[in-house]
Write a protein that holds these residues in place. Sequence first.
Motif, PDB file in Angstrom:
ATOM      1  N   PRO A 166      40.956  31.375 -34.490  1.00 17.16           N
ATOM      2  CA  PRO A 166      39.862  30.444 -34.754  1.00 17.16           C
ATOM      3  C   PRO A 166      38.513  31.058 -34.418  1.00 17.16           C
ATOM      4  CG  PRO A 166      40.939  29.877 -32.699  1.00 17.16           C
ATOM      5  CD  PRO A 166      41.738  31.002 -33.303  1.00 17.16           C
ATOM      6  N   GLY A 167      37.445  30.341 -34.811  1.00 18.22           N
ATOM      7  CA  GLY A 167      36.105  30.814 -34.495  1.00 18.22           C
ATOM      8  C   GLY A 167      35.874  30.890 -32.991  1.00 18.22           C
ATOM      9  N   LEU A 168      34.901  31.695 -32.606  1.00 17.48           N
ATOM     10  CA  LEU A 168      34.631  31.933 -31.189  1.00 17.48           C
ATOM     11  C   LEU A 168      34.178  30.654 -30.479  1.00 17.48           C
ATOM     12  CD1 LEU A 168      34.431  34.057 -28.921  1.00 17.48           C
ATOM     13  CD2 LEU A 168      32.027  34.392 -29.597  1.00 17.48           C
ATOM     14  N   PHE A 169      34.795  30.369 -29.344  1.00 18.84           N
ATOM     15  CA  PHE A 169      34.376  29.255 -28.488  1.00 18.84           C
ATOM     16  C   PHE A 169      34.816  29.570 -27.065  1.00 18.84           C
ATOM     17  CE2 PHE A 169      38.770  28.253 -29.088  1.00 18.84           C
ATOM     18  CZ  PHE A 169      39.163  27.466 -28.015  1.00 18.84           C
ATOM     19  N   THR A 170      34.237  28.870 -26.116  1.00 20.37           N
ATOM     20  CA  THR A 170      34.573  29.050 -24.702  1.00 20.37           C
ATOM     21  C   THR A 170      35.598  28.006 -24.288  1.00 20.37           C
ATOM     22  OG1 THR A 170      32.362  29.891 -24.219  1.00 20.37           O
ATOM     23  CG2 THR A 170      33.688  29.134 -22.354  1.00 20.37           C
ATOM     24  N   TYR A 171      36.718  28.473 -23.732  1.00 23.31           N
ATOM     25  CA  TYR A 171      37.775  27.553 -23.320  1.00 23.31           C
ATOM     26  C   TYR A 171      37.444  26.989 -21.932  1.00 23.31           C
ATOM     27  CZ  TYR A 171      42.435  25.500 -23.347  1.00 23.31           C
ATOM     28  OH  TYR A 171      43.478  24.617 -23.367  1.00 23.31           O
ATOM     29  N   ILE A 172      37.325  25.654 -21.838  1.00 18.71           N
ATOM     30  CA  ILE A 172      37.057  24.975 -20.573  1.00 18.71           C
ATOM     31  C   ILE A 172      38.078  23.860 -20.385  1.00 18.71           C
ATOM     32  CG2 ILE A 172      34.588  25.510 -20.593  1.00 18.71           C
ATOM     33  CD1 ILE A 172      34.072  22.690 -21.628  1.00 18.71           C
ATOM     34  N   THR A 173      38.232  23.405 -19.168  1.00 20.53           N
ATOM     35  CA  THR A 173      39.212  22.354 -18.872  1.00 20.53           C
ATOM     36  C   THR A 173      38.577  21.092 -18.312  1.00 20.53           C
ATOM     37  OG1 THR A 173      39.596  23.310 -16.672  1.00 20.53           O
ATOM     38  CG2 THR A 173      41.063  24.005 -18.461  1.00 20.53           C
ATOM     39  N   GLN A 174      37.248  21.080 -18.142  1.00 20.50           N
ATOM     40  CA  GLN A 174      36.556  19.897 -17.633  1.00 20.50           C
ATOM     41  C   GLN A 174      35.372  19.567 -18.532  1.00 20.50           C
ATOM     42  OE1 GLN A 174      35.545  20.793 -13.541  1.00 20.50           O
ATOM     43  NE2 GLN A 174      37.546  20.135 -12.791  1.00 20.50           N
ATOM     44  N   VAL A 175      35.107  18.281 -18.693  1.00 17.06           N
ATOM     45  CA  VAL A 175      34.000  17.826 -19.525  1.00 17.06           C
ATOM     46  C   VAL A 175      32.670  18.237 -18.895  1.00 17.06           C
ATOM     47  CG1 VAL A 175      32.848  15.789 -20.476  1.00 17.06           C
ATOM     48  CG2 VAL A 175      35.343  15.893 -20.402  1.00 17.06           C
ATOM     49  N   LYS A 176      31.742  18.682 -19.744  1.00 15.90           N
ATOM     50  CA  LYS A 176      30.405  19.054 -19.291  1.00 15.90           C
ATOM     51  C   LYS A 176      29.453  17.883 -19.543  1.00 15.90           C
ATOM     52  CE  LYS A 176      31.600  23.269 -18.197  1.00 15.90           C
ATOM     53  NZ  LYS A 176      31.646  23.723 -16.776  1.00 15.90           N
ATOM     54  N   TYR A 177      29.028  17.246 -18.455  1.00 14.45           N
ATOM     55  CA  TYR A 177      28.084  16.133 -18.570  1.00 14.45           C
ATOM     56  C   TYR A 177      26.651  16.670 -18.527  1.00 14.45           C
ATOM     57  CZ  TYR A 177      31.986  12.934 -17.729  1.00 14.45           C
ATOM     58  OH  TYR A 177      33.161  12.238 -17.817  1.00 14.45           O
ATOM     59  N   PRO A 178      25.692  15.937 -19.128  1.00  8.50           N
ATOM     60  CA  PRO A 178      24.304  16.397 -19.100  1.00  8.50           C
ATOM     61  C   PRO A 178      23.689  16.378 -17.699  1.00  8.50           C
ATOM     62  CG  PRO A 178      24.550  14.427 -20.484  1.00  8.50           C
ATOM     63  CD  PRO A 178      25.888  14.755 -19.936  1.00  8.50           C
ATOM     64  N   LYS A 179      24.279  15.600 -16.792  1.00  7.18           N
ATOM     65  CA  LYS A 179      23.791  15.547 -15.419  1.00  7.18           C
ATOM     66  C   LYS A 179      24.962  15.640 -14.451  1.00  7.18           C
ATOM     67  CE  LYS A 179      23.620  10.470 -15.720  1.00  7.18           C
ATOM     68  NZ  LYS A 179      22.760   9.279 -15.541  1.00  7.18           N
ATOM     69  N   PRO A 180      24.714  16.044 -13.219  1.00 10.58           N
ATOM     70  CA  PRO A 180      25.808  16.207 -12.247  1.00 10.58           C
ATOM     71  C   PRO A 180      26.526  14.892 -11.972  1.00 10.58           C
ATOM     72  CG  PRO A 180      23.806  17.264 -11.472  1.00 10.58           C
ATOM     73  CD  PRO A 180      23.414  16.449 -12.659  1.00 10.58           C
ATOM     74  N   LEU A 181      27.825  15.006 -11.639  1.00 16.40           N
ATOM     75  CA  LEU A 181      28.594  13.810 -11.320  1.00 16.40           C
ATOM     76  C   LEU A 181      28.038  13.079 -10.103  1.00 16.40           C
ATOM     77  CD1 LEU A 181      32.316  14.965 -11.826  1.00 16.40           C
ATOM     78  CD2 LEU A 181      31.056  13.285 -13.173  1.00 16.40           C
ATOM     79  N   SER A 182      27.450  13.830  -9.178  1.00 17.15           N
ATOM     80  CA  SER A 182      26.919  13.223  -7.958  1.00 17.15           C
ATOM     81  C   SER A 182      25.777  12.259  -8.246  1.00 17.15           C
ATOM     82  CB  SER A 182      26.454  14.315  -6.986  1.00 17.15           C
ATOM     83  OG  SER A 182      25.471  15.138  -7.590  1.00 17.15           O
ATOM     84  N   SER A 183      25.111  12.439  -9.378  1.00 16.41           N
ATOM     85  CA  SER A 183      23.994  11.558  -9.724  1.00 16.41           C
ATOM     86  C   SER A 183      24.429  10.354 -10.547  1.00 16.41           C
ATOM     87  CB  SER A 183      22.943  12.341 -10.512  1.00 16.41           C
ATOM     88  OG  SER A 183      23.471  12.809 -11.744  1.00 16.41           O
ATOM     89  N   MET A 184      25.716  10.303 -10.927  1.00 15.98           N
ATOM     90  CA  MET A 184      26.226   9.190 -11.724  1.00 15.98           C
ATOM     91  C   MET A 184      26.720   8.067 -10.820  1.00 15.98           C
ATOM     92  SD  MET A 184      28.247  11.462 -14.612  1.00 15.98           S
ATOM     93  CE  MET A 184      28.517  10.075 -15.708  1.00 15.98           C
TER      94      MET A 184
END
Length: 743
Positions: A485-503
């Motif tokens: 497949p096309g190039l992509f970065t494999y990650i296992t956690q969702v990337k939120y626009p802000k840190p979880l600590s601020s949610m």
Amino acid sequence: MDRTSNFMPTPDQDVLDIQPLRTLAPMFPAPLGVNTFNVPNTTPPLIFVTSAGQFPGGVGAPGHPAFRSFAAAFGAQDAYGGQPASSGGQHDGGGHPASSRRQDGGGGQATTFADKYAANGGQTAANGATNLGASADSPIDVIPISAYRPTPPPVIPLDDDDDDNEHFTGNQTSASGRKIKRPSHLSGYKMSGGLGSDDNNGVKTKRNKTSHRKAGADNEFTSVPLSSSNPREAVEEVLMNFEALRRRHLQLDAAQESTKRPDLKIGAVMMANNLRANIRKRIGVVPGVEIGDIFYFRMELCIIGLHAPTMAGIDYMTHTFGDKDDDSVAVCIVAAGVYENEDDATDTLVYSGSGGSSKNNEEMHDQKLERGNLALQMSLSRKNVIRVVRGFKDPGCLGGKVYMYDGLYKIHESWKERTKTGINCFKYKLLREPGQPEGMSIWKMSRKWVENPGTRGRVLHPDLSSGTENLPVCLVNDVDSEKGPGLFTYITQVKYPKPLSSMKPLQGCSCLNACLPSDTDCGCTQFNGGNLPYSSTGLLVCRKNRLHECGESCQCSVNCRNRVTQKGVRVHFEIFRTGNRGWGLRSWDPIRAGSFICEYVGEVIDESKLNLDGEDDYVFQTVRPGEKTLKWDYVPELRGLQITNNSADTFEPLPIKISAKKMGNIARFMNHSCSPKAFWQPVQFDHGDDGHPHIMFFALKHIPPMTELTYDYGDIGADSSGIGSPGAKRCLCGSSNCRGYFC
């Protein structure tokens, strides 16, 4: 392969010499091991042979357990001279592989006769007692069958794990003389015509009150007609209702610390209310059942008409053949490892007859050529096809089993040989009919890959996740020369626009060690509507608008049963090249309905960024899916439950949008289908922002190994001309209920 028989018996093997059943005087089968043989023409044509004479306390007495079992066997099933069933069926076209939104990245009982083949010569019964009236120098004590009153229809058998024992009903004694006691939790549930009966008339029964009714959680069951006339969809609907009810009752039993068997209880209720498919027994294909389908309970085989008995390994019926003669022949067998069956080959099965041993291997005796064994022998001469269901150890559950329908076979040879335990056993060699789809061979192949991934051919990369997943994710291409497949970065956690600590934080529970189903003070239980959402084995009980798992703010341990999705994948996945839909996702392991599959991982984006970046074929958004997904486990009219947060009519989209174009995980390769194998479920465990939960995928149905994993991307409707709305993509799933377009 050359299937010409060149079988030569050894000194320890005897070729069976059997006379056609129609040449023998009509006899009822002797109950529970009592031997019988032909009688002079002066005797009544329909008789009941007793082992103790015509006395009130003998086996022939109406109140005796053996007689009740005998009468029940013919009270509602296909009795002697029963209705012939059709000899064929049709496969449904549904359930085909899914399409993508992207093209580049994404029974009748057989009558018995003299057991002249048994080593004891017919002199002793199964429990070793002498059979009076069963020897050459003792007269047979007979009682006309007309002397007995009719008996009610039989009840559901009790133990669906005893694969090769004969199918008994009512209060009985086993072949070894032990009394078979019917559990109290099945009292009151009766059959409407018996297992696999051709009788469509329901029998009204009174349902006993249970502890669930006292708790206000278990209500009356109602007969609900199937919503589809399509055979495949009807079978899937029956199985989905069974699993929904079974998981719900398992949840209720866990809350009350009960050890009851929900599969037996729910199966009895569904059978009693005719909530099943393919009621008539038949030889050959069962409509709506496909080769390779898997099941986790014997009761599932019963309610879809694949294999009627819930205990016996041999299903048989009386059938009229071209010569206008009736014979009792086998229609289906379950080979689940109880006996010494040779099943290593993928197209050959040496099946052992039934009987001769008990569960605890006490009081062993030679097998008798009667009932199921006799039906198999008649199938050899009649050359009729027999359905074969193979049983395997469940890789996901210690001590559990998975049953796979392996297609149609024919018996080519039979003989008798002495087993390791010292008893004479009947053997039947079956060969798989050519030209059928693969079944057991796929299972064997995938298990080999799990044990040794290096044996998987055409591998482009052994682990696309580079060790970030719990198990390697294999990348393979068996179709063309595409390298990946096309190039992509494999990650296992969702990337939120802000840190979880601020949610917004999620309020946790204060349970010690683990959350208990019976603990009404548990905060997480209250969040989930009063019940823990998972069974003790981690299966999702029912779909919810939002589900709460225990997280870091909870005091319970990491082994709490309410922590499932956050532990990551537990299945051996492979990303593979499809024929016309780019790359797809499938599993080497069988996946049980309600099991967690994976999370949709990527970057959480807003609408404005999505528009600036242009078209993104890897965006997940909570567009309304099809009705099948929304109504998974939604059977309140069947359960008698009032559910308000699960209704398909109350669906509300969430603002969250996740893009896996630049970074993501295996979920980005799940293609679309209008007949999906999985569904998405919002889950929260690490923050309290209701609009941005985790998107978790669960199995919509039992998924066999090497089956493409798909979900419904969403239905955005169509205009008056039937053309999809702007932005819709043409669907290529090929299922019988394909909508034509998806978003």
